[in-house]
Motif scaffolding. Structure first.
Motif, PDB file in Angstrom:
ATOM      1  N   VAL A 197       0.487  -1.198   0.028  1.00 37.65           N
ATOM      2  CA  VAL A 197       0.042   0.270  -0.032  1.00 37.65           C
ATOM      3  C   VAL A 197       0.928   1.459  -0.086  1.00 37.65           C
ATOM      4  CG1 VAL A 197      -1.494   1.433   1.306  1.00 37.65           C
ATOM      5  CG2 VAL A 197      -2.363  -1.447   1.233  1.00 37.65           C
ATOM      6  N   TRP A 198       1.396   1.126   0.645  1.00 37.52           N
ATOM      7  CA  TRP A 198       2.770   2.463   0.871  1.00 37.52           C
ATOM      8  C   TRP A 198       4.030   2.509   0.124  1.00 37.52           C
ATOM      9  CZ3 TRP A 198       2.462   6.328   4.534  1.00 37.52           C
ATOM     10  CH2 TRP A 198       3.571   7.242   4.763  1.00 37.52           C
ATOM     11  N   ASP A 199       4.141   1.606  -0.913  1.00 38.31           N
ATOM     12  CA  ASP A 199       4.909   1.444  -1.833  1.00 38.31           C
ATOM     13  C   ASP A 199       3.735   2.246  -3.140  1.00 38.31           C
ATOM     14  OD1 ASP A 199       7.107   0.447  -0.634  1.00 38.31           O
ATOM     15  OD2 ASP A 199       6.676  -1.629  -1.283  1.00 38.31           O
ATOM     16  N   GLU A 200       2.747   1.930  -3.513  1.00 45.29           N
ATOM     17  CA  GLU A 200       1.588   2.624  -4.957  1.00 45.29           C
ATOM     18  C   GLU A 200       1.902   3.971  -4.703  1.00 45.29           C
ATOM     19  OE1 GLU A 200      -1.096  -1.266  -5.722  1.00 45.29           O
ATOM     20  OE2 GLU A 200      -1.273  -1.318  -4.146  1.00 45.29           O
ATOM     21  N   ALA A 201       1.637   4.539  -3.010  1.00 39.71           N
ATOM     22  CA  ALA A 201       1.316   5.746  -2.416  1.00 39.71           C
ATOM     23  C   ALA A 201       2.545   6.665  -2.947  1.00 39.71           C
ATOM     24  CB  ALA A 201       1.356   5.975  -1.668  1.00 39.71           C
ATOM     25  N   PHE A 202       3.966   5.281  -3.546  1.00 35.21           N
ATOM     26  CA  PHE A 202       5.324   6.028  -3.782  1.00 35.21           C
ATOM     27  C   PHE A 202       5.145   6.332  -5.278  1.00 35.21           C
ATOM     28  CE2 PHE A 202       9.550   5.518  -4.351  1.00 35.21           C
ATOM     29  CZ  PHE A 202      10.353   6.501  -4.472  1.00 35.21           C
ATOM     30  N   GLY A 203       4.937   4.966  -5.478  1.00 34.11           N
ATOM     31  CA  GLY A 203       5.166   5.254  -6.915  1.00 34.11           C
ATOM     32  C   GLY A 203       4.508   5.726  -7.690  1.00 34.11           C
ATOM     33  N   TYR A 204       3.478   6.534  -7.756  1.00 36.20           N
ATOM     34  CA  TYR A 204       2.022   7.777  -7.807  1.00 36.20           C
ATOM     35  C   TYR A 204       3.105   8.389  -7.803  1.00 36.20           C
ATOM     36  CZ  TYR A 204      -1.681   4.714  -8.809  1.00 36.20           C
ATOM     37  OH  TYR A 204      -2.828   3.995  -9.602  1.00 36.20           O
ATOM     38  N   PHE A 205       3.800   9.223  -7.297  1.00 38.35           N
ATOM     39  CA  PHE A 205       4.639  10.251  -7.291  1.00 38.35           C
ATOM     40  C   PHE A 205       5.111  10.602  -7.316  1.00 38.35           C
ATOM     41  CE2 PHE A 205       7.952  13.329  -4.174  1.00 38.35           C
ATOM     42  CZ  PHE A 205       7.301  14.194  -4.725  1.00 38.35           C
ATOM     43  N   GLY A 206       5.897   9.394  -8.384  1.00 39.03           N
ATOM     44  CA  GLY A 206       6.500   9.075  -9.352  1.00 39.03           C
ATOM     45  C   GLY A 206       8.091   9.796  -9.409  1.00 39.03           C
ATOM     46  N   ALA A 207       8.362   8.994  -8.345  1.00 35.32           N
ATOM     47  CA  ALA A 207      10.416   9.344  -7.569  1.00 35.32           C
ATOM     48  C   ALA A 207      11.388   9.549  -8.269  1.00 35.32           C
ATOM     49  CB  ALA A 207      10.536  10.183  -6.437  1.00 35.32           C
ATOM     50  N   PRO A 208      12.173   8.768  -8.539  1.00 38.40           N
ATOM     51  CA  PRO A 208      13.640   7.616  -8.686  1.00 38.40           C
ATOM     52  C   PRO A 208      13.653   7.293  -7.352  1.00 38.40           C
ATOM     53  CG  PRO A 208      14.606   9.967  -9.124  1.00 38.40           C
ATOM     54  CD  PRO A 208      12.711   9.928  -8.804  1.00 38.40           C
ATOM     55  N   ILE A 209      13.978   6.169  -6.851  1.00 35.55           N
ATOM     56  CA  ILE A 209      14.002   5.638  -5.427  1.00 35.55           C
ATOM     57  C   ILE A 209      15.538   6.286  -4.869  1.00 35.55           C
ATOM     58  CG2 ILE A 209      13.412   3.724  -6.537  1.00 35.55           C
ATOM     59  CD1 ILE A 209      16.336   1.715  -6.691  1.00 35.55           C
ATOM     60  N   ASN A 210      16.614   6.881  -5.292  1.00 33.38           N
ATOM     61  CA  ASN A 210      17.613   7.420  -5.132  1.00 33.38           C
ATOM     62  C   ASN A 210      17.555   9.166  -5.267  1.00 33.38           C
ATOM     63  OD1 ASN A 210      17.484   7.627  -8.201  1.00 33.38           O
ATOM     64  ND2 ASN A 210      19.899   8.247  -8.013  1.00 33.38           N
ATOM     65  N   GLY A 211      16.704   9.091  -5.122  1.00 36.50           N
ATOM     66  CA  GLY A 211      16.303  10.756  -5.469  1.00 36.50           C
ATOM     67  C   GLY A 211      16.204  11.826  -4.016  1.00 36.50           C
ATOM     68  N   LEU A 212      16.715  10.685  -2.999  1.00 37.10           N
ATOM     69  CA  LEU A 212      17.067  11.569  -1.536  1.00 37.10           C
ATOM     70  C   LEU A 212      18.818  12.584  -1.574  1.00 37.10           C
ATOM     71  CD1 LEU A 212      15.603  10.162   1.202  1.00 37.10           C
ATOM     72  CD2 LEU A 212      14.997  12.583   0.672  1.00 37.10           C
ATOM     73  N   GLU A 213      19.320  11.690  -3.058  1.00 34.24           N
ATOM     74  CA  GLU A 213      20.545  11.860  -3.417  1.00 34.24           C
ATOM     75  C   GLU A 213      20.720  12.705  -4.308  1.00 34.24           C
ATOM     76  OE1 GLU A 213      22.377   8.204  -3.825  1.00 34.24           O
ATOM     77  OE2 GLU A 213      22.169   7.243  -2.249  1.00 34.24           O
ATOM     78  N   LEU A 214      19.534  13.057  -5.116  1.00 32.34           N
ATOM     79  CA  LEU A 214      19.787  13.761  -6.477  1.00 32.34           C
ATOM     80  C   LEU A 214      19.278  15.727  -6.038  1.00 32.34           C
ATOM     81  CD1 LEU A 214      17.812  11.858  -8.652  1.00 32.34           C
ATOM     82  CD2 LEU A 214      20.571  12.586  -8.694  1.00 32.34           C
ATOM     83  N   THR A 215      20.225  16.447  -6.614  1.00 29.19           N
ATOM     84  CA  THR A 215      19.823  17.830  -6.563  1.00 29.19           C
ATOM     85  C   THR A 215      18.487  17.782  -7.255  1.00 29.19           C
ATOM     86  OG1 THR A 215      20.441  18.718  -8.406  1.00 29.19           O
ATOM     87  CG2 THR A 215      22.068  18.830  -6.215  1.00 29.19           C
ATOM     88  N   PRO A 216      17.270  19.099  -6.791  1.00 31.31           N
ATOM     89  CA  PRO A 216      16.200  19.132  -7.331  1.00 31.31           C
ATOM     90  C   PRO A 216      16.341  19.515  -8.805  1.00 31.31           C
ATOM     91  CG  PRO A 216      16.103  20.612  -5.244  1.00 31.31           C
ATOM     92  CD  PRO A 216      17.657  20.044  -5.404  1.00 31.31           C
TER      93      PRO A 216
END
Length: 455
Positions: A197-216
């Motif tokens: 359930v939580w992962d599906e919500a994450f998928g809908y946001f549409g971010a790469p899994i390493n997004g916390l390591e990327l700048t905007p």
């Protein structure tokens, strides 16, 4: 959530090391398979690819092509966007490589959308837009002032992705008796009910899994398929960008593009909350979540919901400013007896983006109260057209009726009111393309003219 709490969360996440990747091991103690990861949201990425492809198809005039990406669930569909280009290779080329049997229409917000003529539900609004787009050249209807490419895209993002994430997966499905954490989501699955359930919500946001390591900025350039940023996109260094894990879509892109101004941190705030919430579920090790764990999870869900809503409101704010600027340009061109065709086309495009995002704010089952009716009236069912008319209704065939409205210059004041309304109701920070400083000048121009609201 109070503004102060969200602000504190944003500050904390901005200071984090951003070293977490959204990937988690299998936690089910009795799992017998060979999967190493418990994260799965291929269906959501398939819908992102359907959306991107539908946006591309909306300019074709081919209804069958558009329907194939909107409602058909057909097999064998090619991904029209994003596709590989020189210096930026994409791993998948078909929707089926992401997930089979998915569509957009059946997942759209089922409630009534008051901001669109006809008193239609979310799926009906999108269907009408798709059908009408096929009867235009390049998705553009200059008579009624509709850029269907923008309307379809922006409203799909809200009615499907935002709605399903915040109104379903991060709301009802977090309850104790729904999708329990001590059982696999389905027989043989390597993930629990709550994990999925939580992962599906994450998928809908549409971010790469390493997004916390990327700048905007890096996220924005990855979405633009800039070869200079391919190395950043290809996180696992296998020579291709995997749409499931390494690409950004939809509101994740808009969050990053707003954050690139340096005024906000929506993208990392939302990702950090997703990561931290998933960690709470992971720490339960395949057991039922305690009341305390579920409350913590709901706290992260609230952070996500508030910030996500702000991203949409920030985008609407920006495009209200663009519409204002377009109207100023049209007035200048008209005064010099110039050709307004290009300026009018930009005006219709920007209005479509404004309207699509404004409609999205209604598409999550969350009552905006008086703000919703004010947005509907100020923006109207269409932009103000030449001859001071606007669309006021639509029949069952999607044919629109126009009636006398305010002048284009009076409509400028509406855009400033829209920006003020969005800013105050959603506690916006970035406020890109802010035009509200010119309100006194507009009022002076109008002087004692009629009200510019569309009552």
């Amino acid at each position: 959530m109070k503004k102060t709490l969200l602000t504190a969360f944003i500050g904390a996440s901005a200071l984090s090391l951003h070293a977490q990747t959204y990937d988690f091991a299998v936690s089910l103690p009795d799992y017998q398979g060979d999967a190493g990861s418990s994260v799965s949201y291929g269906g959501q990425i398939a819908r992102h690819a359907l959306h991107n492809s539908l946006k591309k198809a909306s300019k074709s005039g081919d209804l069958a092509l558009m329907e194939s990406y909107f409602s058909s669930k057909a097999e064998g569909l090619s991904i029209l966007d994003p596709v590989s280009k020189k210096g930026f290779a994409i791993k998948q080329s078909s929707i089926d490589e992401l997930s089979k049997g998915k569509d957009l229409k059946s997942s759209a917000y089922p409630g009534t959308i008051t901001g669109w003529p006809g008193n239609l539900t979310g799926p009906e609004v999108l269907q009408q837009m798709v059908t009408n787009a096929a009867n235009t050249k390049g998705g553009y209807d200059p008579v009624n002032g509709y850029d269907y490419t923008q309307l379809i895209s922006k409203f799909t993002m809200g009615a499907v992705f935002y709605n399903k994430a915040v109104n379903d997966y991060l709301d009802e499905k977090l309850e104790a008796d729904v999708k329990p954490n001590d059982k696999p989501y389905r027989k043989g699955a390597p993930y629990t009910g709550k994990e999925h359930v939580w992962d599906e919500a994450f998928g809908y946001f549409g971010a790469p899994i390493n997004g916390l390591e990327l700048t905007p900025k890096e996220v924005v350039q990855i979405v633009k398929l800039n070869p200079d940023y391919f190395a950043k996109a290809d996180a696992n260094k296998d020579g291709v960008v995997d749409l499931k894990t390494e690409m950004a879509f939809a509101h994740a892109y808009y969050a990053a593009s707003i954050d690139a101004s340096g005024k906000t941190d929506y993208f990392h705030t939302i990702l950090q909350a997703f990561y931290d919430g998933r960690s709470v579920i992971q720490d339960a090790k395949g057991k039922v979540l305690s009341a305390a764990q579920r409350e913590e999870l709901k706290g992260y869900a609230k952070v996500i919901g508030v910030a996500w809503q702000q991203v949409i409101a920030e985008a609407a704010f920006k495009y209200a400013g663009s519409v204002y600027a377009d109207l100023e340009k049209i007035a200048i061109i008209e005064e010099s007896n110039g050709d307004v065709k290009k300026a009018y086309r930009n005006y219709v495009k920007h209005w479509g983006e404004l309207k699509g995002f404004a409609l999205s704010l209604q598409a999550a089952g969350r009552d905006l109260g008086r703000t919703q009716s004010q947005l509907d009236r100020l923006i109207g069912f269409s932009p103000v057209l030449f001859g001071n008319a606007q669309v006021v209704a639509a029949n069952s065939k999607g044919e629109f009726t126009q009636s006398e409205s305010v002048t284009m210059q009076e409509y400028k004041l509406n855009m400033l009111k829209v920006q003020n309304l969005l800013s105050s109701h959603f506690a916006l920070t970035a406020k890109l393309n802010d035009r509200t400083g010119g309100m006194d000048d507009v009022l002076e121009q109008l002087k004692s003219g009629p009200s510019a609201e569309n009552d």
